[in-house]
Design an enzyme around this catalytic site. Sequence first.
Site, PDB file in Angstrom:
ATOM      1  N   SER A 143       4.846   2.152   7.842  1.00  0.00           N
ATOM      2  CA  SER A 143       4.489   1.006   7.005  1.00  0.00           C
ATOM      3  C   SER A 143       5.678   0.579   6.144  1.00  0.00           C
ATOM      4  CB  SER A 143       3.308   1.358   6.110  1.00  0.00           C
ATOM      5  OG  SER A 143       2.161   1.624   6.873  1.00  0.00           O
TER       6      SER A 143
ATOM      7  N   HIS B 290       0.816  -1.218   0.000  1.00  0.00           N
ATOM      8  CA  HIS B 290       0.000   0.000   0.000  1.00  0.00           C
ATOM      9  C   HIS B 290       0.853   1.272   0.000  1.00  0.00           C
ATOM     10  CE1 HIS B 290       0.502  -0.270   4.493  1.00  0.00           C
ATOM     11  NE2 HIS B 290       0.552   1.055   4.362  1.00  0.00           N
TER      12      HIS B 290
ATOM     13  N   ASP C 206       0.146  -7.874   1.816  1.00  0.00           N
ATOM     14  CA  ASP C 206       0.415  -6.440   1.656  1.00  0.00           C
ATOM     15  C   ASP C 206       1.913  -6.160   1.523  1.00  0.00           C
ATOM     16  OD1 ASP C 206      -0.115  -3.726   1.421  1.00  0.00           O
ATOM     17  OD2 ASP C 206      -0.069  -3.380   3.580  1.00  0.00           O
TER      18      ASP C 206
END
Length: 326
Positions: free
Chosen positions: A278, A169, A199
């Site tokens: 992230s 993402h 992810d």
Amino acid sequence: MRRPAFYSRSPRVPQQDAVEPGTSADESPALAAVPSARPAWQPGRRSFGLLLALVVGLGATGAYLWPRQAGPALTQKDIDAAVLRTLQTNVLPSQAARAADIIRPSVVRVVGYGTEKNTPEAKTEKRGRNLAKGKPPETTDEVPGKEVERGVGTGVVIVDKGIILTNLHVVAGAETIKVTFADGFEAPATITALQPENDLAVLQAQKLPDDLIPATMRSTADLMPGDQVAAVGFPFGIGPSVSAGVVSGLNRSFRSPEGKQELGNLIQFDAAANPGNSGGPLINMSGEVLGIVTAILNPTQQRTFIGIAFAVPIENAASAAGSPPF
């Protein structure tokens, strides 16, 4: 293997056994090069030399055999006192500080460029980045025809050829990707592999700094709740930043706020994580990568940390890059 014999390159001097009749030693060129004969042995000199050598030898032996005064034996109490004095007079770095220092050369800042997104998540991240830069939260850098930062995240180098793990993402939809290494070196990067179910994305940096140190990965097979961990990354673009905590749980599941995807087999931890963390590494106190930070749990739309974050175990992350299992 035996070494070949080494021969001297000095020219030999031919020797004559006798002087030709009628020729003196001074007139013979061959004999002129021969060293003069040694003087006859003199008993007095040799006896003195042997006596001197004997005296020196006895003196050296006596010095060696002379009893030495032993120092006081160290007791356990002495050792404990020395260690305690060292701890009191020297400030030692924390475990998290040492671990972060080990992993720092392998952590990169990942930025995806493209057209500005208008989703609530993108707006929240943009406000956070503006505040981190000292700008008003609603400031926009959008200029017609100019690429802007669509997302800022973190990555970790796992192979010294420039192979980087990050979250999908972070780079999804980006038109161009740029990574910044620990020494400030910047390079474009391309996506070489994807693992949407976890992810994860694998990047390949197009240029490399002179000294690139890959991270060390560690199996999570013996990981337990309560183990100390640290998250290293660029929350809201600030960093590299370090936050420490413990593993809160294992084999957790997480569903994205939009409900589009559910991730499983996650590591739950309580080290502070925010947008921008992230794709960064979750490490143990030896600086080894246990997982890739991927999500935070928040019942609100603010996307700020409330104490629960998740990481994809490194076994899954490494398989996305084609690395063999642990």
